[in-house]
Design a protein around this motif. Structure first.
Motif, PDB file in Angstrom:
ATOM      1  N   GLN A 118       0.829  -1.205   0.000  1.00 53.29           N
ATOM      2  CA  GLN A 118       0.000   0.000   0.000  1.00 53.29           C
ATOM      3  C   GLN A 118       0.865   1.257   0.000  1.00 53.29           C
ATOM      4  N   ILE A 119       1.911   1.251   0.809  1.00 54.88           N
ATOM      5  CA  ILE A 119       2.807   2.415   0.882  1.00 54.88           C
ATOM      6  C   ILE A 119       3.527   2.613  -0.445  1.00 54.88           C
ATOM      7  N   ILE A 123       3.307   5.904  -2.854  1.00 49.81           N
ATOM      8  CA  ILE A 123       4.497   6.686  -3.186  1.00 49.81           C
ATOM      9  C   ILE A 123       4.742   6.690  -4.690  1.00 49.81           C
ATOM     10  N   ASN A 124       4.573   5.544  -5.338  1.00 46.48           N
ATOM     11  CA  ASN A 124       4.773   5.481  -6.791  1.00 46.48           C
ATOM     12  C   ASN A 124       3.759   6.357  -7.524  1.00 46.48           C
ATOM     13  N   TYR A 125       2.529   6.374  -7.022  1.00 49.56           N
ATOM     14  CA  TYR A 125       1.513   7.245  -7.621  1.00 49.56           C
ATOM     15  C   TYR A 125       1.928   8.709  -7.488  1.00 49.56           C
ATOM     16  N   LEU A 126       2.394   9.083  -6.310  1.00 51.31           N
ATOM     17  CA  LEU A 126       2.815  10.468  -6.077  1.00 51.31           C
ATOM     18  C   LEU A 126       4.019  10.834  -6.944  1.00 51.31           C
ATOM     19  N   LYS A 127       4.926   9.902  -7.116  1.00 54.07           N
ATOM     20  CA  LYS A 127       6.067  10.154  -8.008  1.00 54.07           C
ATOM     21  C   LYS A 127       5.599  10.364  -9.443  1.00 54.07           C
ATOM     22  N   ASP A 128       4.639   9.559  -9.870  1.00 49.46           N
ATOM     23  CA  ASP A 128       4.140   9.640 -11.251  1.00 49.46           C
ATOM     24  C   ASP A 128       3.517  10.982 -11.564  1.00 49.46           C
ATOM     25  N   SER A 130       4.545  13.739 -10.132  1.00 46.02           N
ATOM     26  CA  SER A 130       5.575  14.739  -9.777  1.00 46.02           C
ATOM     27  C   SER A 130       5.250  15.475  -8.487  1.00 46.02           C
ATOM     28  N   PHE A 131       4.748  14.730  -7.500  1.00 45.68           N
ATOM     29  CA  PHE A 131       4.497  15.310  -6.185  1.00 45.68           C
ATOM     30  C   PHE A 131       5.820  15.789  -5.589  1.00 45.68           C
ATOM     31  N   GLU A 132       5.791  16.967  -4.970  1.00 40.36           N
ATOM     32  CA  GLU A 132       7.009  17.547  -4.402  1.00 40.36           C
ATOM     33  C   GLU A 132       7.232  17.031  -2.977  1.00 40.36           C
ATOM     34  N   PHE A 133       8.141  16.064  -2.851  1.00 44.30           N
ATOM     35  CA  PHE A 133       8.514  15.574  -1.528  1.00 44.30           C
ATOM     36  C   PHE A 133       9.557  16.506  -0.907  1.00 44.30           C
ATOM     37  N   HIS A 134       9.464  16.680   0.400  1.00 43.26           N
ATOM     38  CA  HIS A 134      10.450  17.493   1.117  1.00 43.26           C
ATOM     39  C   HIS A 134      11.530  16.634   1.758  1.00 43.26           C
ATOM     40  N   HIS A 135      11.481  15.330   1.486  1.00 42.80           N
ATOM     41  CA  HIS A 135      12.454  14.378   2.010  1.00 42.80           C
ATOM     42  C   HIS A 135      12.908  13.472   0.871  1.00 42.80           C
ATOM     43  N   ASN A 136      14.018  12.789   1.100  1.00 42.39           N
ATOM     44  CA  ASN A 136      14.455  11.776   0.143  1.00 42.39           C
ATOM     45  C   ASN A 136      13.615  10.532   0.397  1.00 42.39           C
ATOM     46  N   ILE A 137      12.483  10.435  -0.284  1.00 42.39           N
ATOM     47  CA  ILE A 137      11.507   9.394   0.009  1.00 42.39           C
ATOM     48  C   ILE A 137      12.069   8.000  -0.252  1.00 42.39           C
ATOM     49  N   ASP A 138      13.051   7.886  -1.155  1.00 40.59           N
ATOM     50  CA  ASP A 138      13.624   6.573  -1.459  1.00 40.59           C
ATOM     51  C   ASP A 138      14.334   5.965  -0.248  1.00 40.59           C
ATOM     52  N   LEU A 139      14.881   6.806   0.633  1.00 39.42           N
ATOM     53  CA  LEU A 139      15.516   6.292   1.847  1.00 39.42           C
ATOM     54  C   LEU A 139      14.485   5.613   2.754  1.00 39.42           C
ATOM     55  N   TYR A 140      13.307   6.176   2.801  1.00 42.71           N
ATOM     56  CA  TYR A 140      12.240   5.614   3.624  1.00 42.71           C
ATOM     57  C   TYR A 140      11.762   4.288   3.034  1.00 42.71           C
ATOM     58  N   ILE A 141      11.661   4.229   1.715  1.00 39.83           N
ATOM     59  CA  ILE A 141      11.216   2.997   1.065  1.00 39.83           C
ATOM     60  C   ILE A 141      12.264   1.900   1.225  1.00 39.83           C
ATOM     61  N   THR A 142      13.536   2.257   1.167  1.00 43.29           N
ATOM     62  CA  THR A 142      14.599   1.270   1.373  1.00 43.29           C
ATOM     63  C   THR A 142      14.501   0.651   2.765  1.00 43.29           C
ATOM     64  N   HIS A 143      14.263   1.497   3.759  1.00 45.04           N
ATOM     65  CA  HIS A 143      14.103   0.987   5.129  1.00 45.04           C
ATOM     66  C   HIS A 143      12.848   0.127   5.233  1.00 45.04           C
ATOM     67  N   LEU A 144      11.784   0.549   4.576  1.00 43.90           N
ATOM     68  CA  LEU A 144      10.538  -0.219   4.559  1.00 43.90           C
ATOM     69  C   LEU A 144      10.778  -1.609   3.969  1.00 43.90           C
ATOM     70  N   ASP A 145      11.495  -1.662   2.847  1.00 42.77           N
ATOM     71  CA  ASP A 145      11.788  -2.948   2.202  1.00 42.77           C
ATOM     72  C   ASP A 145      12.560  -3.867   3.140  1.00 42.77           C
ATOM     73  N   ALA A 146      13.500  -3.298   3.887  1.00 44.49           N
ATOM     74  CA  ALA A 146      14.304  -4.095   4.812  1.00 44.49           C
ATOM     75  C   ALA A 146      13.438  -4.664   5.934  1.00 44.49           C
ATOM     76  N   LEU A 147      12.483  -3.872   6.427  1.00 47.54           N
ATOM     77  CA  LEU A 147      11.591  -4.355   7.479  1.00 47.54           C
ATOM     78  C   LEU A 147      10.682  -5.469   6.959  1.00 47.54           C
ATOM     79  N   GLU A 148      10.230  -5.335   5.732  1.00 54.12           N
ATOM     80  CA  GLU A 148       9.382  -6.382   5.157  1.00 54.12           C
ATOM     81  C   GLU A 148      10.128  -7.709   5.095  1.00 54.12           C
TER      82      GLU A 148
END
Length: 271
Positions: A118-119, A123-128, A130-148
């Protein structure tokens, strides 16, 4: 359903829905009308509400439409939950009792709710777009993947609510009731437990775990998993807030809310 609006006493709060308190021919009820912009499917919620009819885990359902999501339930007066009550041991004991009963229900026909997917979808929808993130969202997804991957073989699957914020919990006569099952589905029970632990301190989280599992066994592992799943819960809420900011009509700044959550998660990122 227009005739029901003739019975409206007042409008109630809600983020995804319009909610109304009704006096329907002498019976006080709550009418929930999902926002027209909602893309949720209510078929799964319909299945879950039918399962709940055999329990006392939610207010009595009078009507539910599996296509529109319109829901009419009996109103439980004086059942709103205060923050002070939420943090008390007596409430947490009642809460874990009801939560255990919810998690014990059969879930053979219930859809899976995978917060990791779901996350990533949000995030992929928001990237598509061109949503303006104020953080490096890929770092959060990398951590998410590791937890999964960390918990892929250590899942505790059950029928979960998946949105247990205080507005979706009612408390009356020492009994806990749950409402709003739009996001409910088969998930790891730690997603529900982590959602509940968001505003609890360390001592209260420990009590929550002991009360739910009724044992101290593997408490260190459970605390670590709870903390990891709190990251998942918060990231899910942040991604939802960012999407909600695109269509929200209220005064609340959903984008700012999402950014505040990401701020709070930054220290947990793997470097």
């Amino acid at each position: 359903m227009d005739f029901l609006y003739k019975h409206v006493i007042k409008k109630l709060g809600g983020l995804n829905n319009k909610n109304y308190l009704l006096n329907y021919y002498g019976t006080h009820c709550v009418l929930r009308v999902p926002e027209s912009s909602s893309n949720l499917s209510f078929k799964n919620e319909h299945i879950i509400l039918n399962l709940l009819k055999k329990t006392s885990l939610c207010p009595e359902v009078i009507y539910h439409n599996s296509l529109s999501g319109i829901l009419l339930t009996k109103y439980l007066s004086f059942s709103n939950l205060s923050f002070e009550t939420f943090k008390s041991n007596s409430f947490l004991s009642s809460l874990t009792y009801s939560l255990n009963n919810l998690h014990s229900l059969s879930f053979e026909e219930v859809e899976v709710f995978n917060p990791f997917n779901q996350i990533r979808f949000n995030i992929n929808y928001l990237k598509d777009i061109s949503f303006e993130f104020h953080h490096n969202i890929d770092l959060y997804i990398t951590h998410l993947d590791a937890l999964e991957q960390k918990y892929i073989d250590k899942q505790n699957l059950a029928l979960c609510h998946n949105d247990l914020n205080t507005s979706n919990i009612l408390f009356k006569n020492n009994t806990v009731y749950f409402i709003d099952f739009e996001f409910s589905g088969v998930c790891d029970i730690f997603f529900d437990l982590a959602t509940l632990s968001w505003f609890l301190d360390e001592h209260e989280r420990t009590f929550l775990l002991k009360s739910y599992f009724k044992t101290d066994k593997d408490l260190s592992f459970k605390k670590a998993k709870l903390n990891d799943y709190l990251f998942v819960v918060k990231l899910w809420n942040a991604s939802w807030s960012f999407k909600k900011s695109l269509t929200a009509t209220s005064d609340y700044d959903y984008k700012m809310g999402g950014n505040l959550i990401l701020d709070s998660l930054f220290s947990q990122l793997e470097t």
